[in-house]
Scaffold this motif. Structure first.
Motif, PDB file in Angstrom:
ATOM      1  N   GLU A 234     -31.069 -74.604   3.958  1.00  0.00           N
ATOM      2  CA  GLU A 234     -32.218 -73.752   3.672  1.00  0.00           C
ATOM      3  C   GLU A 234     -31.890 -72.324   4.100  1.00  0.00           C
ATOM      4  OE1 GLU A 234     -37.094 -74.032   4.342  1.00  0.00           O
ATOM      5  OE2 GLU A 234     -35.733 -75.461   5.304  1.00  0.00           O
ATOM      6  N   ARG A 235     -32.392 -71.355   3.334  1.00  0.00           N
ATOM      7  CA  ARG A 235     -32.217 -69.945   3.679  1.00  0.00           C
ATOM      8  C   ARG A 235     -33.587 -69.318   3.894  1.00  0.00           C
ATOM      9  NH1 ARG A 235     -27.584 -68.181  -0.784  1.00  0.00           N
ATOM     10  NH2 ARG A 235     -25.781 -68.971   0.389  1.00  0.00           N
ATOM     11  N   PHE A 236     -33.645 -68.347   4.801  1.00  0.00           N
ATOM     12  CA  PHE A 236     -34.932 -67.759   5.168  1.00  0.00           C
ATOM     13  C   PHE A 236     -34.893 -66.239   5.034  1.00  0.00           C
ATOM     14  CE2 PHE A 236     -33.953 -71.392   7.970  1.00  0.00           C
ATOM     15  CZ  PHE A 236     -34.844 -72.305   7.445  1.00  0.00           C
ATOM     16  N   GLY A 237     -36.020 -65.689   4.528  1.00  0.00           N
ATOM     17  CA  GLY A 237     -36.151 -64.249   4.394  1.00  0.00           C
ATOM     18  C   GLY A 237     -36.936 -63.897   3.144  1.00  0.00           C
ATOM     19  N   PRO A 238     -37.448 -62.680   3.085  1.00  0.00           N
ATOM     20  CA  PRO A 238     -38.197 -62.249   1.899  1.00  0.00           C
ATOM     21  C   PRO A 238     -37.334 -62.293   0.640  1.00  0.00           C
ATOM     22  CG  PRO A 238     -38.495 -60.722   3.731  1.00  0.00           C
ATOM     23  CD  PRO A 238     -37.390 -61.640   4.120  1.00  0.00           C
ATOM     24  N   HIS A 289     -42.149 -60.117  13.236  1.00  0.00           N
ATOM     25  CA  HIS A 289     -43.528 -60.097  13.712  1.00  0.00           C
ATOM     26  C   HIS A 289     -43.780 -61.330  14.579  1.00  0.00           C
ATOM     27  CE1 HIS A 289     -44.454 -56.706  11.162  1.00  0.00           C
ATOM     28  NE2 HIS A 289     -44.017 -57.352  10.093  1.00  0.00           N
ATOM     29  N   GLU A 290     -44.880 -61.288  15.333  1.00  0.00           N
ATOM     30  CA  GLU A 290     -45.275 -62.449  16.126  1.00  0.00           C
ATOM     31  C   GLU A 290     -45.737 -63.568  15.190  1.00  0.00           C
ATOM     32  OE1 GLU A 290     -44.577 -62.628  19.080  1.00  0.00           O
ATOM     33  OE2 GLU A 290     -44.485 -60.596  19.867  1.00  0.00           O
ATOM     34  N   PRO A 291     -45.584 -64.848  15.551  1.00  0.00           N
ATOM     35  CA  PRO A 291     -45.079 -65.324  16.844  1.00  0.00           C
ATOM     36  C   PRO A 291     -43.553 -65.450  16.905  1.00  0.00           C
ATOM     37  CG  PRO A 291     -45.769 -67.198  15.548  1.00  0.00           C
ATOM     38  CD  PRO A 291     -46.065 -65.975  14.703  1.00  0.00           C
ATOM     39  N   LEU A 292     -42.870 -65.192  15.767  1.00  0.00           N
ATOM     40  CA  LEU A 292     -41.433 -65.428  15.716  1.00  0.00           C
ATOM     41  C   LEU A 292     -40.672 -64.560  16.718  1.00  0.00           C
ATOM     42  CD1 LEU A 292     -39.035 -66.841  14.494  1.00  0.00           C
ATOM     43  CD2 LEU A 292     -39.069 -65.201  12.593  1.00  0.00           C
ATOM     44  N   LYS A 293     -41.097 -63.317  16.879  1.00  0.00           N
ATOM     45  CA  LYS A 293     -40.420 -62.419  17.812  1.00  0.00           C
ATOM     46  C   LYS A 293     -40.410 -63.002  19.219  1.00  0.00           C
ATOM     47  CE  LYS A 293     -40.652 -57.708  19.657  1.00  0.00           C
ATOM     48  NZ  LYS A 293     -41.355 -56.404  19.573  1.00  0.00           N
ATOM     49  N   THR A 294     -41.553 -63.479  19.673  1.00  0.00           N
ATOM     50  CA  THR A 294     -41.641 -64.065  21.012  1.00  0.00           C
ATOM     51  C   THR A 294     -40.873 -65.381  21.090  1.00  0.00           C
ATOM     52  OG1 THR A 294     -43.775 -63.027  21.470  1.00  0.00           O
ATOM     53  CG2 THR A 294     -43.225 -64.996  22.741  1.00  0.00           C
ATOM     54  N   GLN A 295     -40.968 -66.181  20.045  1.00  0.00           N
ATOM     55  CA  GLN A 295     -40.249 -67.455  20.039  1.00  0.00           C
ATOM     56  C   GLN A 295     -38.746 -67.239  20.201  1.00  0.00           C
ATOM     57  OE1 GLN A 295     -41.738 -68.867  16.247  1.00  0.00           O
ATOM     58  NE2 GLN A 295     -42.996 -70.428  17.239  1.00  0.00           N
ATOM     59  N   LEU A 296     -38.210 -66.275  19.483  1.00  0.00           N
ATOM     60  CA  LEU A 296     -36.779 -66.001  19.576  1.00  0.00           C
ATOM     61  C   LEU A 296     -36.401 -65.458  20.948  1.00  0.00           C
ATOM     62  CD1 LEU A 296     -36.199 -64.395  16.060  1.00  0.00           C
ATOM     63  CD2 LEU A 296     -35.355 -66.612  16.848  1.00  0.00           C
ATOM     64  N   ALA A 297     -37.233 -64.573  21.494  1.00  0.00           N
ATOM     65  CA  ALA A 297     -36.952 -63.987  22.799  1.00  0.00           C
ATOM     66  C   ALA A 297     -36.961 -65.044  23.903  1.00  0.00           C
ATOM     67  CB  ALA A 297     -37.948 -62.886  23.106  1.00  0.00           C
ATOM     68  N   PHE A 330     -36.940 -75.870  18.791  1.00  0.00           N
ATOM     69  CA  PHE A 330     -36.139 -75.659  17.581  1.00  0.00           C
ATOM     70  C   PHE A 330     -37.045 -75.739  16.350  1.00  0.00           C
ATOM     71  CE2 PHE A 330     -31.633 -76.415  15.937  1.00  0.00           C
ATOM     72  CZ  PHE A 330     -31.944 -76.242  14.600  1.00  0.00           C
ATOM     73  N   ALA A 331     -37.870 -76.784  16.289  1.00  0.00           N
ATOM     74  CA  ALA A 331     -38.754 -76.989  15.130  1.00  0.00           C
ATOM     75  C   ALA A 331     -39.741 -75.845  14.976  1.00  0.00           C
ATOM     76  CB  ALA A 331     -39.503 -78.315  15.274  1.00  0.00           C
ATOM     77  N   SER A 332     -40.225 -75.294  16.079  1.00  0.00           N
ATOM     78  CA  SER A 332     -41.189 -74.195  16.024  1.00  0.00           C
ATOM     79  C   SER A 332     -40.568 -72.945  15.410  1.00  0.00           C
ATOM     80  CB  SER A 332     -41.705 -73.898  17.428  1.00  0.00           C
ATOM     81  OG  SER A 332     -42.628 -72.836  17.417  1.00  0.00           O
ATOM     82  N   ILE A 333     -39.338 -72.625  15.791  1.00  0.00           N
ATOM     83  CA  ILE A 333     -38.654 -71.473  15.200  1.00  0.00           C
ATOM     84  C   ILE A 333     -38.403 -71.703  13.722  1.00  0.00           C
ATOM     85  CG2 ILE A 333     -36.479 -70.184  15.194  1.00  0.00           C
ATOM     86  CD1 ILE A 333     -36.405 -70.467  18.206  1.00  0.00           C
ATOM     87  N   LEU A 334     -37.993 -72.914  13.371  1.00  0.00           N
ATOM     88  CA  LEU A 334     -37.748 -73.243  11.969  1.00  0.00           C
ATOM     89  C   LEU A 334     -39.027 -73.048  11.140  1.00  0.00           C
ATOM     90  CD1 LEU A 334     -35.900 -74.396   9.749  1.00  0.00           C
ATOM     91  CD2 LEU A 334     -36.574 -76.676  10.512  1.00  0.00           C
ATOM     92  N   GLN A 335     -40.150 -73.520  11.651  1.00  0.00           N
ATOM     93  CA  GLN A 335     -41.413 -73.370  10.925  1.00  0.00           C
ATOM     94  C   GLN A 335     -41.792 -71.896  10.761  1.00  0.00           C
ATOM     95  OE1 GLN A 335     -44.130 -75.716  13.245  1.00  0.00           O
ATOM     96  NE2 GLN A 335     -43.241 -77.678  12.604  1.00  0.00           N
ATOM     97  N   SER A 336     -41.553 -71.099  11.782  1.00  0.00           N
ATOM     98  CA  SER A 336     -41.868 -69.661  11.687  1.00  0.00           C
ATOM     99  C   SER A 336     -40.941 -68.960  10.708  1.00  0.00           C
ATOM    100  CB  SER A 336     -41.763 -69.019  13.070  1.00  0.00           C
ATOM    101  OG  SER A 336     -42.748 -69.525  13.953  1.00  0.00           O
ATOM    102  N   LEU A 337     -39.686 -69.340  10.670  1.00  0.00           N
ATOM    103  CA  LEU A 337     -38.746 -68.749   9.708  1.00  0.00           C
ATOM    104  C   LEU A 337     -39.139 -69.083   8.283  1.00  0.00           C
ATOM    105  CD1 LEU A 337     -35.312 -69.380  11.475  1.00  0.00           C
ATOM    106  CD2 LEU A 337     -36.253 -67.137  10.852  1.00  0.00           C
ATOM    107  N   GLN A 338     -39.678 -70.278   8.075  1.00  0.00           N
ATOM    108  CA  GLN A 338     -40.087 -70.684   6.730  1.00  0.00           C
ATOM    109  C   GLN A 338     -41.263 -69.860   6.210  1.00  0.00           C
ATOM    110  OE1 GLN A 338     -40.682 -74.801   7.693  1.00  0.00           O
ATOM    111  NE2 GLN A 338     -38.661 -75.435   6.929  1.00  0.00           N
TER     112      GLN A 338
END
Length: 340
Positions: A234-238, A289-297, A330-338
């Protein structure tokens, strides 16, 4: 160059050395070996790398460090560790168990076996508590039953042998790495960016880094043969913009230390959260943007999960296959990237 002070306590021995003119420019390990008869040079090198030697007030980690005249060198020798790991009541996520083997779903932060810096609190300590004396002795006193390893901060499936028959049968399958036998191992990895194609193979030799012994490096010649097969899931991004990150499945044809982490960084796609091999990508967090920024940090480990493990039972030859869901972080970051 006299030994100016030597102190013994119940916990450690401390020796202090004052260097002289004859020591100027010599290697630290050579100076220590010349004036301390109790330890081999190899043992002194190990103590240096373990952070047990100071020059002045500075801890020096490189045996090849060149000393100066009038340096004060302090060597601290810890009390010897117990010869055998002790049982510890550490919770285990047991996926499967019988008289021959046990399959564990390992959490992040759990070291597989005792070693430098991790004498206790390991999976081996937990297994000794759970299994008693039934673990295979082939792996030695520090690694009873251990057939293969995954990194401390990698999560997922791991099989342990409970007797020598199981150890021999499983070890043979892991040595073959599924080339001709039934063994299967697949990892899920979140990486920065995306490879140019959807799947490929990395064939690049690996060895200890000459600049940082805690890390592994790719070598053009020498080192140990290492092969990783990967496929983009899977690839992520606009849309119509460069890919931000990708979910990759990796399958190993060899089993080297840090193999997936080093190989993916080698092709320009280091694992998210990997501060050893992808620290330069940390600035990318601020673009989200949040929440991904905080999740990654807050994600302080490599995004790598051993999600599939299959093998033939060493006694019955029954084909056994186990799968593990992604851990919550891991799953939380994946969901935010999607959602990006």
């Amino acid at each position: 160059m006299p030994l100016t002070n030597s102190v013994n306590t119940d916990e450690q021995q401390s020796s202090e050395i004052q260097t002289g003119p004859e020591d100027t420019g010599r290697r630290l390990d050579a100076v220590l070996a010349a004036h301390i008869d109790d330890f081999s040079r190899n043992r002194l090198q190990a103590l240096i790398r373990a952070g047990q030697v100071k020059v002045g007030q500075r801890t020096v980690l490189e045996p090849k460090y060149r000393v100066c005249e009038a340096d004060t060198i302090t060597l601290i020798v810890p009390e010897p560790e117990a010869a055998e790991p002790q049982p510890e009541d550490i919770p285990l996520n047991i996926v499967y168990e019988d008289d021959d083997l046990i399959v564990i779903d390992k959490p992040a932060g759990l070291v597989v076996h005792p070693g430098a810096g991790n004498p206790t609190g390991t999976l081996v300590n937990a297994l000794i508590h759970h299994c008693g004396s039934s673990l295979s002795g082939i792996g030695g006193v520090k690694r009873p039953g251990i057939v293969h390893r995954i990194d401390k901060d990698t999560t997922g499936l791991l099989v342990v042998a409970k007797n020598d028959l199981a150890h021999q049968g499983l070890a043979a399958q892991f040595a073959d790495h599924g080339r001709t036998g039934p063994l299967e191992r697949a990892y899920k990895a979140l990486v920065w960016g995306a490879p140019a194609v959807l799947k490929g193979t990395i064939d690049a030799n690996l060895a200890r880094s000459t600049t940082n012994r805690q890390k592994i490096a790719v070598l053009k010649t020498g080192g140990r043969h290492a092969i990783t097969h990967w496929q983009v899931k899977e690839r992520f991004g606009p849309q119509d913009e460069p890919t931000i990150a990708s979910l990759i499945e990796c399958r190993l044809e060899t089993g080297r230390t840090h193999q997936i982490r080093v190989h993916m960084a080698h092709i320009g796609n280091p694992l998210i959260g990997d501060m050893d091999y992808g620290s330069g990508y940390r600035t990318k967090y601020n673009k989200f943007h949040e929440p991904l920024k905080t999740q990654l940090a807050e994600f302080k480990r490599q995004a790598l999960h051993a999600g599939l493990l299959a093998f033939a039972h060493p006694r019955t030859q029954e084909f056994m296959k186990f799968e593990s869901e992604l851990p919550a972080d891991f799953a939380s970051i994946l969901q935010s990237l999607q959602k990006v």
